[in-house]
Design a protein around this motif. Structure first.
Motif, PDB file in Angstrom:
ATOM      1  N   SER A  25      24.560  34.198  12.818  1.00 16.21           N
ATOM      2  CA  SER A  25      23.243  33.571  12.855  1.00 16.21           C
ATOM      3  C   SER A  25      22.576  33.693  11.355  1.00 16.21           C
ATOM      4  N   VAL A  26      21.889  32.500  10.872  1.00 16.08           N
ATOM      5  CA  VAL A  26      21.341  32.520   9.591  1.00 16.08           C
ATOM      6  C   VAL A  26      19.985  32.100   9.675  1.00 16.08           C
ATOM      7  N   LYS A  27      19.044  33.076   9.187  1.00 19.78           N
ATOM      8  CA  LYS A  27      17.557  32.902   9.011  1.00 19.78           C
ATOM      9  C   LYS A  27      16.930  32.882   7.853  1.00 19.78           C
ATOM     10  N   THR A  28      15.957  32.281   7.600  1.00 20.12           N
ATOM     11  CA  THR A  28      15.091  32.408   6.467  1.00 20.12           C
ATOM     12  C   THR A  28      13.762  32.748   6.667  1.00 20.12           C
ATOM     13  N   TYR A  29      13.122  33.631   5.422  1.00 23.84           N
ATOM     14  CA  TYR A  29      11.785  33.852   5.518  1.00 23.84           C
ATOM     15  C   TYR A  29      11.108  33.833   4.226  1.00 23.84           C
ATOM     16  N   THR A  30      10.022  32.966   4.091  1.00 15.29           N
ATOM     17  CA  THR A  30       9.344  33.102   2.745  1.00 15.29           C
ATOM     18  C   THR A  30       8.538  34.086   2.631  1.00 15.29           C
ATOM     19  N   THR A  63       9.600  34.674  -3.362  1.00 11.84           N
ATOM     20  CA  THR A  63      10.892  35.155  -3.106  1.00 11.84           C
ATOM     21  C   THR A  63      11.201  34.428  -1.557  1.00 11.84           C
ATOM     22  N   VAL A  64      12.273  34.061  -1.421  1.00  9.32           N
ATOM     23  CA  VAL A  64      12.929  33.691  -0.216  1.00  9.32           C
ATOM     24  C   VAL A  64      13.725  34.809   0.475  1.00  9.32           C
ATOM     25  N   LEU A  65      13.655  35.015   1.442  1.00  2.93           N
ATOM     26  CA  LEU A  65      14.740  36.056   2.225  1.00  2.93           C
ATOM     27  C   LEU A  65      15.981  35.094   2.842  1.00  2.93           C
ATOM     28  N   ILE A  66      17.132  35.691   2.711  1.00  2.00           N
ATOM     29  CA  ILE A  66      18.289  35.090   3.712  1.00  2.00           C
ATOM     30  C   ILE A  66      18.605  36.102   4.478  1.00  2.00           C
ATOM     31  N   HIS A  67      18.743  35.694   5.809  1.00  2.00           N
ATOM     32  CA  HIS A  67      19.143  36.924   6.837  1.00  2.00           C
ATOM     33  C   HIS A  67      20.279  36.566   7.631  1.00  2.00           C
ATOM     34  N   LEU A  68      21.353  37.195   7.372  1.00  2.00           N
ATOM     35  CA  LEU A  68      22.604  37.044   8.096  1.00  2.00           C
ATOM     36  C   LEU A  68      22.608  37.940   9.315  1.00  2.00           C
ATOM     37  N   LYS A  69      23.090  37.687  10.560  1.00  2.00           N
ATOM     38  CA  LYS A  69      23.569  38.649  11.727  1.00  2.00           C
ATOM     39  C   LYS A  69      24.576  38.136  12.215  1.00  2.00           C
ATOM     40  N   ALA A  70      25.795  39.017  12.188  1.00  2.00           N
ATOM     41  CA  ALA A  70      27.069  38.669  12.931  1.00  2.00           C
ATOM     42  C   ALA A  70      27.033  38.535  14.296  1.00  2.00           C
ATOM     43  N   PRO A  71      28.171  38.022  14.710  1.00  2.00           N
ATOM     44  CA  PRO A  71      28.052  37.759  16.364  1.00  2.00           C
ATOM     45  C   PRO A  71      28.067  39.421  17.169  1.00  2.00           C
ATOM     46  N   VAL A  72      27.474  39.145  18.185  1.00  2.00           N
ATOM     47  CA  VAL A  72      27.562  40.564  19.237  1.00  2.00           C
ATOM     48  C   VAL A  72      28.725  40.758  19.514  1.00  2.00           C
ATOM     49  N   SER A  73      29.246  42.057  19.609  1.00  2.00           N
ATOM     50  CA  SER A  73      30.489  42.234  20.179  1.00  2.00           C
ATOM     51  C   SER A  73      30.462  42.124  21.655  1.00  2.00           C
ATOM     52  N   ASN A  74      31.823  41.768  22.157  1.00  2.00           N
ATOM     53  CA  ASN A  74      31.963  41.530  23.618  1.00  2.00           C
ATOM     54  C   ASN A  74      33.084  42.453  24.323  1.00  2.00           C
ATOM     55  N   SER A  75      33.309  43.689  23.199  1.00  2.00           N
ATOM     56  CA  SER A  75      34.402  44.496  23.687  1.00  2.00           C
ATOM     57  C   SER A  75      34.022  45.826  23.937  1.00  2.00           C
ATOM     58  N   GLY A  76      32.693  46.117  24.013  1.00  2.00           N
ATOM     59  CA  GLY A  76      32.088  47.373  24.267  1.00  2.00           C
ATOM     60  C   GLY A  76      32.269  48.147  25.897  1.00  2.00           C
ATOM     61  N   VAL A  88       1.310  38.561   3.859  1.00  2.00           N
ATOM     62  CA  VAL A  88       2.405  38.594   3.317  1.00  2.00           C
ATOM     63  C   VAL A  88       3.484  38.764   4.563  1.00  2.00           C
ATOM     64  N   SER A  89       4.886  38.511   4.548  1.00  2.00           N
ATOM     65  CA  SER A  89       5.808  38.564   5.293  1.00  2.00           C
ATOM     66  C   SER A  89       6.430  40.129   5.343  1.00  2.00           C
ATOM     67  N   ILE A  90       6.488  40.701   6.523  1.00  2.00           N
ATOM     68  CA  ILE A  90       6.832  42.009   6.695  1.00  2.00           C
ATOM     69  C   ILE A  90       8.116  42.034   6.464  1.00  2.00           C
ATOM     70  N   GLU A  91       9.098  41.114   6.801  1.00  2.00           N
ATOM     71  CA  GLU A  91      10.527  40.906   6.584  1.00  2.00           C
ATOM     72  C   GLU A  91      10.977  41.060   5.041  1.00  2.00           C
ATOM     73  N   VAL A  92      10.162  40.211   4.238  1.00  2.00           N
ATOM     74  CA  VAL A  92      10.433  40.162   2.893  1.00  2.00           C
ATOM     75  C   VAL A  92      10.072  41.327   2.239  1.00  2.00           C
ATOM     76  N   ASP A  93       8.954  41.916   2.518  1.00  2.00           N
ATOM     77  CA  ASP A  93       8.304  43.073   1.890  1.00  2.00           C
ATOM     78  C   ASP A  93       9.453  44.513   2.293  1.00  2.00           C
ATOM     79  N   ARG A  94       9.807  44.409   3.335  1.00  2.00           N
ATOM     80  CA  ARG A  94      10.721  45.725   3.667  1.00  2.00           C
ATOM     81  C   ARG A  94      11.771  45.510   2.792  1.00  2.00           C
ATOM     82  N   GLN A  95      12.577  44.402   2.529  1.00  2.00           N
ATOM     83  CA  GLN A  95      13.571  44.200   1.638  1.00  2.00           C
ATOM     84  C   GLN A  95      13.431  44.506   0.225  1.00  2.00           C
ATOM     85  N   LYS A  96      12.230  44.033  -0.008  1.00  2.00           N
ATOM     86  CA  LYS A  96      12.017  44.342  -1.617  1.00  2.00           C
ATOM     87  C   LYS A  96      11.587  45.816  -1.749  1.00  2.00           C
ATOM     88  N   ASN A  97      11.201  46.678  -0.804  1.00  2.00           N
ATOM     89  CA  ASN A  97      11.019  48.146  -0.730  1.00  2.00           C
ATOM     90  C   ASN A  97      12.493  48.573  -0.890  1.00  2.00           C
TER      91      ASN A  97
END
Length: 710
Positions: free
Chosen positions: A208-213, A228-241, A559-568
């Motif tokens: 999954s690819v998402k972006t936040y300004t 600042t633009v945030l690029i967020h990647l999330k890998a597929p969910v595991s189906n072997s748990g 201000v975007s919380i997602e972007v501010d969190r990564q700046k921190n």
């Protein structure tokens, strides 16, 4: 003699170890099913006299040692059952702990005369020897160190024949002699795992690819130079748990794992015992398609066995090899890594995932030399010598680039060296402060390695507006590039574990919007990677990133919380780098001041005021680092390693073991994946069942000294 044999039979039935005097030929008892195949005779006490052809106790009474009833029903070496009637000899030591005879005999054969469970030193050890002209596996015995193996007192009541098709009796040497010069003897891959098609992973979701300004809108007639633009990647969910049904379970990518283990003299005692237990956990949790090789190093290094699949037989041989290790000698990390890299380089076939685990509690005394490097105490070029090109990829990146996940153990290891080794190779550095968390640290690591769902991921950024240029990429330790014209860039993300997330910040300029358009297009984000199971290349393309351009901003724009969190997160990591540099130069006051200043700045940010968990964890981590800089001694003992482990975790955005805990810190938890948590749960459940492995419970962020586990 009839009465004596009656006492012997009664003792054996009652699970007692007894001394049996040598019987004359005419006193031999008839065969009886009452004698257990697993019953071994204990060696004679020191009070017994040895004279003539017969051996008699100095006292007329028999000395009995009731120990089996108190022993475990599971062999702590191979972790297999020790129930009676299975046709396997059981040895019970004077400390009351029991093991399969063949498992412990392999241990003793290589000089280890200490109980693997309680670390008690044995006066009497089990040896496996020939029975005259008979085959070596037909009869076993236990002998004190200085007694003849032919003494009839020490012989078993009757031979124990090997069970057919039993891997425990397979005749495979633990240490190949001589060691080959080329390690191309890896066991062939399992074709049913290597020949996957796209249909095997059709239900596996894609990345999954998402972006936040940083803000949703910029006034139309205004410009911004560093947006600042945030690029967020999330890998597929595991189906072997564990909660997924067998029918819906998707096979994971098999792993080639090489563990490089320090067995220098400083590892003797509890350290080596807990390392063996941790390796036993790793071995038991590898699958039949995974392959493992173990390198042990001290003054020199040796491959214990070839890269082989962890089938039942493979696991048995691996456990026997690991449990035969004895600590002695110096610390030659370079030779251990060279041999580990050679195993990876020489293998004929390759599993989809490859990794090296390195553990050491000391400093390399053979390769690294001191140098005037204010950031780390030694020259970075020296660390390059510790890594063969097959691991770090070389200056031009022509090597195979195998990540080394390094574990620095205790207060005497070279944290700077271990961190650099992991950083150069693309792995993580973990600091194991407390002996009892070795297994948990390994469990967390392999929980990730056994869940890789993305290989070689790459993010590509392109400007879609002639007036928009890329200013910078903030990607931590991930290799990234910006084209000279500022129109495009790239981030090499590499492998991703199931459910893992990555966040990258890119700065761009926002031009004045001269048209009447209510939106300005900025970037286009693309991602491509390889499915490790099917070898299929997956290409993803997100929507174009844009920014709203109203004539005037309303009061609701925030201000975007997602972007501010990564700046921190990035700001905290930069403060750690600065604090470490000051500490290495001897200015602990400045180092602590840098961390305190960062804490005050973070407390005033939007995300911190909103109660963001990551920001709270960053503050707690910075405070812990300050406390570990209270004195020079404290910094040398744990502060440096703690900071470097934190930097490794933040720069790779991946969980590492920190201090004395892998699960007490909310910061650690923020990078943990479900697969890591599941493996940690297994590890802790296995430790709860072992009294010798009970760990002290310590409050989060506390580092007061604790007693060593028994």
């Amino acid at each position: 003699m009839g009465s004596k044999w009656k006492k012997v039979k009664m003792a054996l039935v009652s699970n007692l170890c007894v001394y049996v005097p040598k019987a004359d030929a005419d006193d031999s008892p008839p065969h009886s099913d009452g004698f257990s195949d697993a019953a071994l005779l204990s060696p004679a006490p020191a009070a017994w006299s040895m004279s003539g052809s017969a051996t008699r106790p100095a006292s007329p009474s028999l000395r009995l040692s009731k120990s089996f009833n108190r022993s475990s029903k599971t062999c702590t070496i191979c972790l297999a059952s020790m129930k009676r009637g299975e046709g396997q000899a059981i040895f019970t030591a004077e400390c009351s702990h029991s093991f399969h005879f063949q498992c412990i005999a392999s241990n003793v054969k290589h000089g280890n005369q200490i109980c693997p469970v309680c670390r008690a030193k044995w006066k009497e050890v089990p040896l496996q020897g020939s029975t005259g002209s008979g085959p070596p596996l037909g009869r076993t015995r236990i002998n004190p160190v200085n007694w003849s193996q032919d003494n009839p007192v020490m012989t078993l009541l009757r031979p124990i024949p090997p069970r057919p098709n039993s891997p425990r009796h397979a005749a495979a040497p633990v240490f190949p002699v001589p060691e080959p010069t080329v390690f191309n003897d890896d066991e062939p891959l399992d074709l049913k795992f290597s020949n996957r098609t796209s249909s095997d992973s059709c239900s596996l979701k894609r990345v999954s690819v998402k972006t936040y300004t940083e803000v949703p809108a910029v006034p139309r007639f205004s410009a911004a130079a560093d947006f600042t633009v945030l690029i967020h990647l999330k890998a597929p969910v595991s189906n072997s748990g564990p909660t997924v049904s067998q029918a819906n379970r998707i096979p994971r990518a098999p792993v080639d794992l090489v563990t490089v283990l320090d067995i220098s003299g400083s590892m003797a005692g509890t350290k080596l015992a807990l390392l063996k237990r941790a390796m036993g956990f790793v071995i038991q949790n590898l699958g039949p398609a995974d392959r493992l090789a173990v390198i042990a190093f001290s003054s020199t290094a040796r491959r214990l066995f070839s890269l082989r699949k962890m089938s039942d037989m493979g696991k048995q041989h691996a456990l026997q090899a690991v449990n035969s290790l004895v600590a002695n000698g110096g610390t030659n990390i370079a030779e251990g890594l060279r041999k580990g890299g050679k195993v990876m380089e020489d293998r004929r076939e390759k599993n989809p995932v490859s990794s090296v685990i390195l553990l050491s509690d000391g400093q390399d005394t053979y390769t690294v030399t001191s140098g005037p490097n204010p950031g780390g105490g030694q020259n970075r070029s020296n660390y390059q010598l510790l890594l063969p090109q097959s691991i770090h990829g070389g200056e031009g990146g022509s090597g195979i680039k195998i990540p080394v996940h390094a574990f620095g153990f205790g207060s005497d290891h070279d944290a700077s060296s271990m961190h650099s080794i992991s950083e150069i190779s693309g792995g993580t550095f973990s600091f194991i402060e407390t002996e009892s968390v070795i297994q948990d640290a390994f469990a967390q690591c392999i929980g990730g390695l056994l869940s890789v769902v993305v290989k070689g991921a790459q993010v590509i950024l392109e400007s879609v507006n002639p007036n928009v240029l890329l200013g910078s990429l903030k990607a931590g330790s991930y290799k990234n590039y910006l084209m000279a014209d500022g129109k495009s860039g790239c981030i090499d993300v590499g492998d991703l574990y199931a459910d893992e997330e990555r966040d990258f910040l890119v700065s761009v300029n926002i031009p004045t919007e001269l048209t009447s358009s209510n939106k300005t297009s900025l970037l286009k984000v693309r991602c491509h990677y390889t499915d490790p199971l099917t070898k299929e290349t997956v290409n993803l393309e997100s929507e174009v990133v844009g920014i709203n351009r109203p004539e005037n901003l309303g009061p609701e724009v925030g201000v975007s919380i997602e972007v501010d969190r990564q700046k921190n997160r990035l700001q905290a990591a930069e403060a750690m780098v600065q604090a470490r540099t000051a500490a290495e130069e001897g200015d602990l006051a400045q180092a602590m001041g840098t961390l305190e200043k960062c804490r005050r700045i973070l407390a005033e940010t939007v995300s911190a005021k909103s109660g963001d968990r990551l920001c709270a964890a960053l503050d707690a981590e910075l405070k812990e680092m300050q406390e570990r800089m209270a004195s020079r001694h404290m910094y040398e003992a744990s502060g440096r390693a703690y900071i470097l482990s934190g930097l490794s975790s933040h720069s790779w955005q991946r969980a590492t073991a920190r201090g004395d805990s892998t699960d007490g810190s909310s910061l650690v938890q923020s990078y943990q994946t479900p697969s890591m948590v599941e493996m940690l749960t297994r590890s802790q459940a296995s430790l709860l069942g072992s009294p010798s492995a009970q760990r002290p419970i310590r409050p989060v962020w506390s580092f007061a000294s604790q007693p060593k586990p028994r």
